[in-house]
Design an enzyme around this catalytic site. Structure first.
Site, PDB file in Angstrom:
ATOM      1  N   TYR A 293       0.822  -1.209   0.000  1.00 27.05           N
ATOM      2  CA  TYR A 293       0.000   0.000   0.000  1.00 27.05           C
ATOM      3  C   TYR A 293       0.862   1.267   0.000  1.00 27.05           C
ATOM      4  CZ  TYR A 293      -4.415   2.489   0.833  1.00 27.05           C
ATOM      5  OH  TYR A 293      -5.531   3.292   0.719  1.00 27.05           O
ATOM      6  N   GLU A 300       2.427   6.332  -7.189  1.00 21.85           N
ATOM      7  CA  GLU A 300       1.425   7.210  -7.788  1.00 21.85           C
ATOM      8  C   GLU A 300       1.801   8.685  -7.599  1.00 21.85           C
ATOM      9  OE1 GLU A 300      -2.405   6.179  -6.226  1.00 21.85           O
ATOM     10  OE2 GLU A 300      -2.079   4.041  -6.563  1.00 21.85           O
TER      11      GLU A 300
END
Length: 371
Positions: A293, A300
């Site tokens: 995660y 990103e």
């Protein structure tokens, strides 16, 4: 109407003689329901109120929600009902003959604790990241067996097919990435070689929003929509549209994180629907995210950051004044706001998954605060 005397949780069963100490109240972790056919002894034995329908009209209430305030005013609400907000009707108790009449004596009252199957199922269904049948992370991930059994045959078959297809798709993507790197020895050109597969299966995930809308997956439409649309945004409006950043290391970073996460997630859903969940898949589902995660989010953010100079220079997707609609939009500042939104959202989702991990793997009862 008087509250019936309390009994210790799990101490009563159908057909067993029971007594209740006078004046003792039920604890904060359970609630009372009538059980047909149980025998009681002692002056303090509880007497259920007589009413229309006999014992067959009584219903066990998972989570402590009362089914009829006028007749069942003495039922005790358990904390799990306050936090879960779910009503589950238990299976019919006792034989058909005793369920149709009082059978000589009023039914015994049973105190269920949160560790009993009825309440445990309700707690489990409130979990998701997360989410059965291709739901989101926050939603994710946890549907009571009773609720799943109530799914129609067609819906269950579709969800099984969908999750098998998504697992296979992301496996194909993973194999293609490994083969490319082994042949080329570099990450340059990796995105271009796998972009068609990535775009297809990530766009196909929009069906998860439809699953929530039509109710075959008990997950928030808003949460699922935000999570799926953020992936679509990264694929189509960032990496696909801004070609100079496709060879950035950060692209490989979130691609690897996404691929491993989705293979684990969809295989978890598939085996759960088939009622044959291997422990390793369950363990991986609630452990891999601890690393993947943050890695995915970092990839990103770094990719969006790398796109900023190109977006500012070209003015892509921006609307300048004057125009006939008299509106303006600057994609550059939109990307800055998007990056800033990760600051409050990421910790909430991450710690939510950590709580689900403790509950699923370690059996902890997590009490969420009411809104």
């Amino acid at each position: 109407m008087k509250r019936p005397p309390a009994r210790e949780a799990g101490a009563l069963s159908s057909g067993a003689e029971t007594t209740a100490p006078p004046g003792k109240r039920a604890g904060g972790h359970g609630f009372w329901i009538p059980i047909a056919g149980a025998r009681r002894s002692g002056p303090q034995a509880a007497r259920a109120p007589k009413g229309r329908g006999g014992a067959g009209a009584w219903r066990a209430v998972a989570g402590g929600v009362r089914s009829s305030p006028s007749r069942f005013g003495w039922l005790r609400r358990a904390p799990c009902a306050w936090h879960m907000g779910r009503l589950t009707e238990a299976a019919a108790l006792g034989s058909g003959a005793r369920a149709a009449r009082w059978a000589g004596s009023p039914p015994t009252l049973l105190l269920l604790s949160p560790t009993s199957p009825g309440c445990a199922a309700t707690m489990a269904s409130s979990d998701e990241d997360g989410t059965n049948g291709g739901a989101s992370e926050a939603g994710e991930d946890r549907e009571a067996p009773g609720k799943r059994r109530r799914l129609g045959l067609l819906a269950t078959a579709w969800l099984t097919f969908y999750n098998i297809a998504m697992t296979a798709g992301w496996l194909v993507l993973a194999i293609a990435m490994v083969r490319f790197y082994m042949e080329k020895g570099t990450h340059r050109g990796l995105y271009k070689s796998v972009q068609k597969t990535l775009k297809f299966f990530q766009t196909f995930a929009l069906l998860e929003i439809v699953h929530c809308l039509i109710g075959i997956v008990p997950t928030s439409v808003l949460v699922t929509g935000v999570q799926v649309s953020s992936r679509i945004f990264m694929v189509w409006l960032i990496t696909h549209s801004i070609k100079p950043i496709q060879n950035e290391e950060s692209v490989v970073l979130f691609l690897v994180a996404w691929t491993v996460t989705e293979i684990t997630r969809y295989s978890f859903y598939t085996f759960s629907l088939l009622d044959h969940l291997p422990y390793f898949i369950k363990w991986a589902r609630y452990n891999f995210f601890i690393i993947l995660y943050p890695v995915g989010v970092a990839g990103e953010l770094l990719t969006i950051y790398a796109a900023l100079p190109y977006v500012k220079k070209t003015g892509m997707f921006s609307i300048r004044l004057p125009n006939k609609y008299n509106v303006s939009f600057d994609y550059y500042y939109f990307l800055l706001i998007t990056m800033a939104s990760y600051i409050p959202l990421f910790p909430q989702l991450y710690f939510h998954m950590l709580r689900q991990r403790r509950k699923v793997l370690h059996g902890e009862v997590i009490v969420e605060k009411d809104d």
